[in-house]
Design a protein around this motif. Sequence first.
Motif, PDB file in Angstrom:
ATOM      1  N   LYS A  31     -36.894  40.667  -3.043  1.00 16.06           N
ATOM      2  CA  LYS A  31     -37.430  41.238  -4.275  1.00 16.06           C
ATOM      3  C   LYS A  31     -37.665  40.154  -5.320  1.00 16.06           C
ATOM      4  O   LYS A  31     -38.100  40.443  -6.437  1.00 16.06           O
ATOM      5  CB  LYS A  31     -36.478  42.314  -4.813  1.00 16.06           C
ATOM      6  CG  LYS A  31     -36.334  43.510  -3.881  1.00 16.06           C
ATOM      7  CD  LYS A  31     -35.524  44.611  -4.528  1.00 16.06           C
ATOM      8  CE  LYS A  31     -35.379  45.806  -3.589  1.00 16.06           C
ATOM      9  NZ  LYS A  31     -36.677  46.373  -3.173  1.00 16.06           N
ATOM     10  N   TYR A  65     -47.662  36.466   2.866  1.00 16.48           N
ATOM     11  CA  TYR A  65     -47.038  36.922   1.627  1.00 16.48           C
ATOM     12  C   TYR A  65     -46.597  38.376   1.723  1.00 16.48           C
ATOM     13  O   TYR A  65     -45.605  38.777   1.100  1.00 16.48           O
ATOM     14  CB  TYR A  65     -47.988  36.721   0.452  1.00 16.48           C
ATOM     15  CG  TYR A  65     -48.250  35.259   0.137  1.00 16.48           C
ATOM     16  CD1 TYR A  65     -47.221  34.318   0.181  1.00 16.48           C
ATOM     17  CD2 TYR A  65     -49.531  34.803  -0.187  1.00 16.48           C
ATOM     18  CE1 TYR A  65     -47.446  32.984  -0.100  1.00 16.48           C
ATOM     19  CE2 TYR A  65     -49.768  33.468  -0.470  1.00 16.48           C
ATOM     20  CZ  TYR A  65     -48.732  32.561  -0.431  1.00 16.48           C
ATOM     21  OH  TYR A  65     -48.967  31.242  -0.705  1.00 16.48           O
ATOM     22  N   GLY A  84     -42.826  39.389   1.117  1.00 13.25           N
ATOM     23  CA  GLY A  84     -42.519  40.432   0.148  1.00 13.25           C
ATOM     24  C   GLY A  84     -41.626  41.522   0.712  1.00 13.25           C
ATOM     25  O   GLY A  84     -40.891  42.184  -0.036  1.00 13.25           O
TER      26      GLY A  84
END
Length: 238
Positions: free
Chosen positions: A79, A71, A75
């Motif tokens: 966005k 993750y 990320g």
Amino acid sequence: MTLAFVAHRTINVEVIHSVSPAVPKDATALVEEYAKREGWHLTMVESGEFQDENYLSNPVNRCFFCKENLYDRIGGTTKLRIASGANLDDLGDYRPGLLAAERMQVVHPLVEAKIDKAAVRDIARENKLLDLADLPAQPCLSSRIETGIAIDADDLAFVHQIEADTRELIGAGIPVRCRITHQGVVLELGALANAEKVRVANAYAQATTSDSGRRWAGSRAYRRGSAFLHKVPQSLSD
């Protein structure tokens, strides 16, 4: 995959696929095939868990460190809000990765919609995605390594080879798992495997294990949901 298919046809999404030694190449190929056919905006990311000693040591909450790395990498590429394919049935298992998702504010649309595994397959079938509707469960290859045995890319490639070749020998409809345990390599076969298929599969797996320099520990019946857990940690710091 089913979530990505439906989401892409409903809203503006990006599809991100993780590439690592724990993800079989045929799984990646299927994602690429769908992306090309459906026109997905697909990004491939190196999930990074193989640079994390916490993951490589293979503790009981290994999946937390895997998802934390994944993750974090995702990320860094978008966005948009990150959504996972976790479904309602996943809440009934020990899933440390869900704790990582919570920390990273990942959402789970299938869980929110109260959709379980059977319903996911029904959705795939209704959309004529028969390759997904009938796709066997595909937990990551690291799940085949007993807790406490360090995760090694060569071991994962070996496990995948045994499983893929065994399916070719006895038929794709029979669950197959190759596990590396503290006692040695173990082959698990589903109940549909008759005596002759068990004999053929065992002979192949035993010979391949011996050729690889690993120790053969025999075969046993496949049991869905089995996991190499010694204890459930009370907190993420355990």
